[in-house]
Design a protein around this motif. Structure first.
Motif, PDB file in Angstrom:
ATOM      1  N   GLU A 102       1.030  -1.295  -0.044  1.00 18.63           N
ATOM      2  CA  GLU A 102      -0.196   0.131   0.069  1.00 18.63           C
ATOM      3  C   GLU A 102       0.887   1.299  -0.017  1.00 18.63           C
ATOM      4  OE1 GLU A 102      -0.390  -2.415   3.131  1.00 18.63           O
ATOM      5  OE2 GLU A 102      -1.183  -3.680   1.341  1.00 18.63           O
ATOM      6  N   SER A 103       2.086   1.138   0.567  1.00 20.83           N
ATOM      7  CA  SER A 103       2.935   2.111   0.378  1.00 20.83           C
ATOM      8  C   SER A 103       3.458   2.883  -0.798  1.00 20.83           C
ATOM      9  CB  SER A 103       4.133   2.022   1.114  1.00 20.83           C
ATOM     10  OG  SER A 103       4.908   1.162   0.368  1.00 20.83           O
ATOM     11  N   SER A 104       2.922   2.356  -2.005  1.00 17.29           N
ATOM     12  CA  SER A 104       3.043   2.647  -3.207  1.00 17.29           C
ATOM     13  C   SER A 104       2.186   4.087  -3.475  1.00 17.29           C
ATOM     14  CB  SER A 104       2.833   1.664  -4.381  1.00 17.29           C
ATOM     15  OG  SER A 104       1.718   1.387  -4.474  1.00 17.29           O
ATOM     16  N   LEU A 105       0.998   4.027  -2.789  1.00 17.33           N
ATOM     17  CA  LEU A 105       0.282   5.197  -2.747  1.00 17.33           C
ATOM     18  C   LEU A 105      -0.411   5.611  -4.048  1.00 17.33           C
ATOM     19  CD1 LEU A 105       2.648   7.990  -0.986  1.00 17.33           C
ATOM     20  CD2 LEU A 105       0.998   6.283   0.028  1.00 17.33           C
TER      21      LEU A 105
ATOM     22  N   ASN B 270      -4.806  11.657  -4.924  1.00 24.85           N
ATOM     23  CA  ASN B 270      -3.834  12.588  -5.157  1.00 24.85           C
ATOM     24  C   ASN B 270      -2.382  12.004  -5.392  1.00 24.85           C
ATOM     25  OD1 ASN B 270      -3.269  11.843  -2.420  1.00 24.85           O
ATOM     26  ND2 ASN B 270      -2.989  13.935  -1.651  1.00 24.85           N
ATOM     27  N   TRP B 271      -2.356  10.898  -5.954  1.00 22.95           N
ATOM     28  CA  TRP B 271      -1.230  10.029  -6.067  1.00 22.95           C
ATOM     29  C   TRP B 271       0.074  10.752  -6.442  1.00 22.95           C
ATOM     30  CZ3 TRP B 271       0.739   8.684 -10.975  1.00 22.95           C
ATOM     31  CH2 TRP B 271      -0.206   9.129 -12.020  1.00 22.95           C
ATOM     32  N   GLU B 272      -0.230  11.754  -7.602  1.00 24.92           N
ATOM     33  CA  GLU B 272       0.832  12.373  -8.363  1.00 24.92           C
ATOM     34  C   GLU B 272       1.440  13.587  -7.477  1.00 24.92           C
ATOM     35  OE1 GLU B 272       1.136  12.999 -12.584  1.00 24.92           O
ATOM     36  OE2 GLU B 272      -1.131  13.602 -12.389  1.00 24.92           O
ATOM     37  N   SER B 273       0.853  13.957  -6.370  1.00 21.16           N
ATOM     38  CA  SER B 273       1.327  14.631  -5.525  1.00 21.16           C
ATOM     39  C   SER B 273       2.343  14.072  -4.920  1.00 21.16           C
ATOM     40  CB  SER B 273       0.136  15.380  -4.564  1.00 21.16           C
ATOM     41  OG  SER B 273       0.716  16.361  -3.756  1.00 21.16           O
ATOM     42  N   LYS B 274       2.006  12.862  -4.285  1.00 22.78           N
ATOM     43  CA  LYS B 274       3.019  11.879  -3.456  1.00 22.78           C
ATOM     44  C   LYS B 274       4.207  11.816  -4.313  1.00 22.78           C
ATOM     45  CE  LYS B 274      -0.111  11.628  -0.195  1.00 22.78           C
ATOM     46  NZ  LYS B 274       0.040  12.379   0.862  1.00 22.78           N
ATOM     47  N   ARG B 275       4.138  11.576  -5.649  1.00 23.06           N
ATOM     48  CA  ARG B 275       5.108  11.297  -6.467  1.00 23.06           C
ATOM     49  C   ARG B 275       6.187  12.428  -6.248  1.00 23.06           C
ATOM     50  NH1 ARG B 275       4.426   9.112 -12.500  1.00 23.06           N
ATOM     51  NH2 ARG B 275       6.278   7.950 -12.551  1.00 23.06           N
TER      52      ARG B 275
ATOM     53  N   MET C 273       6.479   4.308  -8.390  1.00 20.23           N
ATOM     54  CA  MET C 273       6.010   4.896  -6.939  1.00 20.23           C
ATOM     55  C   MET C 273       5.933   3.590  -6.101  1.00 20.23           C
ATOM     56  SD  MET C 273       3.131   7.672  -7.794  1.00 20.23           S
ATOM     57  CE  MET C 273       2.975   8.034  -5.993  1.00 20.23           C
ATOM     58  N   GLY C 274       6.334   2.269  -6.786  1.00 17.06           N
ATOM     59  CA  GLY C 274       6.109   1.020  -6.078  1.00 17.06           C
ATOM     60  C   GLY C 274       4.998   0.391  -6.747  1.00 17.06           C
TER      61      GLY C 274
END
Ligand SMILES: Cc1cc2nc3c(=O)[nH]c(=O)nc-3n(C[C@H](O)[C@H](O)[C@H](O)COP(=O)(O)OP(=O)(O)OC[C@H]3O[C@@H](n4cnc5c(N)ncnc54)[C@H](O)[C@@H]3O)c2cc1C
Ligand code: SF4
Lengths: 533, 160
Positions: free
Chosen positions: A45-48, A53-58, A209-210
């Motif tokens: 799950e840590s791949s986010l 807002n996954w792109e923000s996490k990237r 991102m994993g």
């Protein structure tokens, strides 16, 4: 604070691609082995990538640049002296947590660049010494692809069929067929069919991102579970500060800090460094003593030098057709090695490989992706619509030649959470690389145009692509010119091994991980054969 | 929210018939929130506000910032784009104006539309000998039967 002491047999530092492979191999031969890793386990799950807002996490906590991400386990890498910035991950699985899993192999000529082409340095081993280990590694990691590539020595049938070419990839493959440039479906550690608990790739895109499905291998889900089941020990949150030696010049163990801040010393019969091409020289350079004033085992002064990163020029093609470039694994589908081998008619030595990348979401596209520029202001949305889903990028992996001034040093003015000095990367492009880049950009542009791209945009190198870290403790037969011997053993300190990309004498022009894992597996066998453990 | 920041973000991301302007979805407030998670970003964000305050009489704030302090502009642009493109309304527009689905990559993934293409060269062996006897042996055998299926046992024999 009084340090706590304990004793183990073989001690591996770093639980990434190389450390995991080495530990598993020794454990499978019944050898007691312990690994210290400064980071922690990552969950799928840590791949986010399930977040809105996954792109923000990237851009933030999943950034491949440790200086941006700044997780608890990250150590500072000063990079103002390097035109290419570091991209690594610190945790169980190492940088394979964020990698794209493109797994081409070195070719036989890559090991003999000095003898064949008069540049760089030869390895003291050959492709043929590693071939069996490439196979073992492919099997454990799970490899999609298609055997029978006439551009490479034979290999066994792959675990699953290759990843799909996608719309842009098919266009580019057609163009390659028209141009009569050699290509082949890429090998990758991405499963296209279910295998045990790992599910087939569902084309979600941002592998870097994993991988939430487990389709993309990372060593925390491949080597590590098997190694632990075989009895290997893995201690996380264990930051190694330095390697210790006795007065006879043998390594005696390491000094480290645990997650509670407790200082510890673990004594070992053999110490094995697997912290990658930056992390390994950093710890060894920090391990100074009366006997080793320039860093442990560094009488040759080669430690930290010859840093090779693979400059990667990128060319993006824009197509009228919506090629859905946000779908499919991000970094590969076809391997293009038409310009791989040395060609005396060119103005540079050695060669390059090209790979086709995709998987960019809306935000990354709006920010300019790999190499196009989207204006801000009035023309922004129109440009965005023109690019989003309509692009394919050809990344050109250029062989880097070793240069003593391209190097990793340490800088005590900045330290990590345990007081260990930061690493500093110093890296500039060499003349040979500059010429190769020019050639590569021309080829990639011609290819994209042939594939129907309406416009192309080129960048001479991707500044954030410092993920292939090689050469900083290189392998060689001459102790004056290299750090380790053919068995990955330090010339100066017989029970100190380096098994990661630091030992590469040359860089090839392909992604390095299967090669460094094959080297690590072989080093484990040699250690056992020599009855050192 | 800060009207100067609104002016600045609308300079960067003005709306049109399909796309909302930055202020319509309160990009300024989202930028402040994003920057608040990190002390370095926070201080850059306050530097941005100071800059805007000091240039409030000028009409084109984004253009001035880009000309006078490209680093700060770069930071502000990335932050504004980040706030804009992760907004649900913008994601809806992206989906309606392209073939992209309005959802995160996982858990469903995206179907990869593809076509099968066969490499033109399946037979001509192209890799270069390293000058060793082993290379030459393998080259000869591979040339004889390029499509042969090799086993790990055969490959193991190649070791010195
Ligand atoms: C975004 C990205 C994409 C990539 N794509 C590809 C690809 O497609 N193909 C490919 O071949 N390669 C790729 N790579 C590179 C690949 O991940 C690396 O080559 C590989 O992981 C290196 O293995 P390693 O074991 O040497 O180091 P790593 O995997 O980096 O592991 C080193 C480990 O050592 C630990 N460590 C470091 N210092 C200490 C210390 N002092 N104490 C304790 N532990 C320590 C770290 O925490 C880390 O876990 C990519 C990398 C990134 C970041
Ligand atoms: S594209 Fe495939 S391999 Fe990559 S992250 Fe998504 S599911 Fe995993």
């Amino acid at each position: 604070m009084t340090a706590l002491h304990d004793e183990v047999n073989v001690l591996v530092v770093g639980a990434g691609a190389a450390g995991a492979a080495f530990t598993w191999r020794l454990a499978s031969m019944g050898v007691a082995v312990t690994c210290l890793e400064q980071g922690e386990w990552q969950s799928p799950e840590s791949s986010l990538t399930s977040l809105e807002n996954w792109e923000s996490k990237r851009l933030r906590e999943r950034s491949p640049n440790p200086n941006i991400r700044r997780n608890a386990a990250d150590y500072p890498i000063l990079d103002d002296t390097s035109i290419i910035k570091p991209a690594i991950f610190n945790g169980v699985g190492g940088s394979t947590i964020l990698w794209s899993a493109h797994t081409p192999r070195f070719r036989p000529s890559d090991f003999r660049v000095k003898s064949l082409d008069g540049v760089g340095a030869d390895w003291p081993i050959s492709y043929w010494d590693l071939a069996e280990y490439y196979e073992i590694n492919d099997e454990i990691m799970g490899t999609s692809g298609s055997h029978g590539d006439p551009g490479n020595p034979p290999r066994t049938p792959r675990t699953t069929p290759p990843v799909p070419l996608g719309l842009a990839g098919s266009r580019i493959a057609d163009a390659l067929n028209d141009l009569k440039w050699h290509w082949w479906p890429s090998d990758g550690n991405i499963l296209t069919l279910d295998r045990g608990s790992r599910k087939a790739c569902n084309g979600c895109g941002p592998c870097e991102m994993g991988c939430a499905t487990g389709a993309r291998a990372s060593v925390d889900i491949t080597y590590w579970p098997e190694a632990l089941a075989l009895g290997a020990e893995l201690r996380t949150g264990a930051t190694v500060r330095r390697v210790l030696v006795d007065t006879t010049g043998r390594a005696t163990g390491v000094e480290w800090t645990d997650h509670a801040g407790q200082e510890r010393v673990t004594h070992a019969i053999v110490v094995v460094m697997a912290c990658n091409g930056v992390g390994t020289p950093r710890i060894l350079l920090n391990s100074v003593s009366k006997e080793h004033p320039r860093g442990l085992g560094n009488s040759s002064d080669q430690l930290g030098r010859n840093l090779m990163l693979h400059p990667i020029p990128v060319v993006t093609g824009v197509f009228d057709e919506d090629v859905q470039s946000w779908s499919g694994n991000d970094a590969f589908a076809l391997l293009i090695q038409e310009f791989y081998e040395n060609d005396e008619s060119r103005d540079f030595k050695r060669g390059y490989e090209m790979q086709v990348t995709r998987g960019q979401g809306p935000l990354v596209t709006a920010l300019g992706g790999f190499s196009h520029d989207i204006p801000w202001g009035l023309g922004h949305h129109e440009a965005f619509e023109k690019y989003f889903g309509h692009v394919a990028t050809v990344a050109v992996t250029c062989e880097d030649l070793p240069h003593p001034n391209n190097r990793v040093t340490i800088d005590p003015s900045v330290t990590d959470r345990c007081g260990v000095p930061a690493a500093r990367m110093s890296y500039e492009l060499e003349e040979n690389s500059k010429k190769m880049i020019k050639h590569g950009v021309k080829s990639a542009t011609a290819l994209l145009v042939k594939a129907g791209a309406r416009e192309t945009h080129a960048k001479p190198f991707a500044p954030s692509a410092g993920f292939h870290l090689m050469g900083t403790a290189r392998m060689g037969s001459n102790p004056k010119e290299s750090f380790v011997n053919q068995a990955c053993r330090s010339h100066d300190v017989p029970n100190l091994l380096v098994i990661d990309g630091s030992v590469f004498a040359s860089a090839g022009a392909v992604n390095p991980t299967p090669t460094l894992q094959a080297v690590a597996l072989r080093a484990a066998d040699l250690l056992r054969e020599d009855a050192l453990v | 929210m800060n009207t100067l920041l609104d002016r600045f973000t609308d300079d960067l991301l003005p709306g049109n018939d399909h796309w909302p302007a930055a202020t319509e979805i309160e990009v300024g407030a989202a930028m402040q929130h994003l920057a608040s998670t990190d002390s370095e970003q926070k201080s850059l964000f306050y530097r941005l506000l100071d800059f805007l305050e000091n240039h409030k009489e000028r009409p084109a704030l984004a253009e001035i910032l880009e000309a006078k302090d490209s680093e700060l502009f770069g930071f502000a642009k990335v932050l504004a784009f980040e706030a804009y493109y992760i907004h649900p309304k913008v994601r809806e527009v992206v989906a309606s104006r392209s073939m992209y689905a309005n959802r995160s990559p996982q858990p469903a993934g995206f179907p990869v539309v593809t076509r099968r293409v066969i490499p033109w060269n399946e037979d001509e062996i192209l890799w270069r000998s390293d000058g060793t006897e082993r290379s030459n042996e393998v080259l000869i055998e591979q040339k004889k039967d390029p499509k042969k299926t090799w086993t790990v046992e055969e490959i193991r024999q190649w070791r010195r």
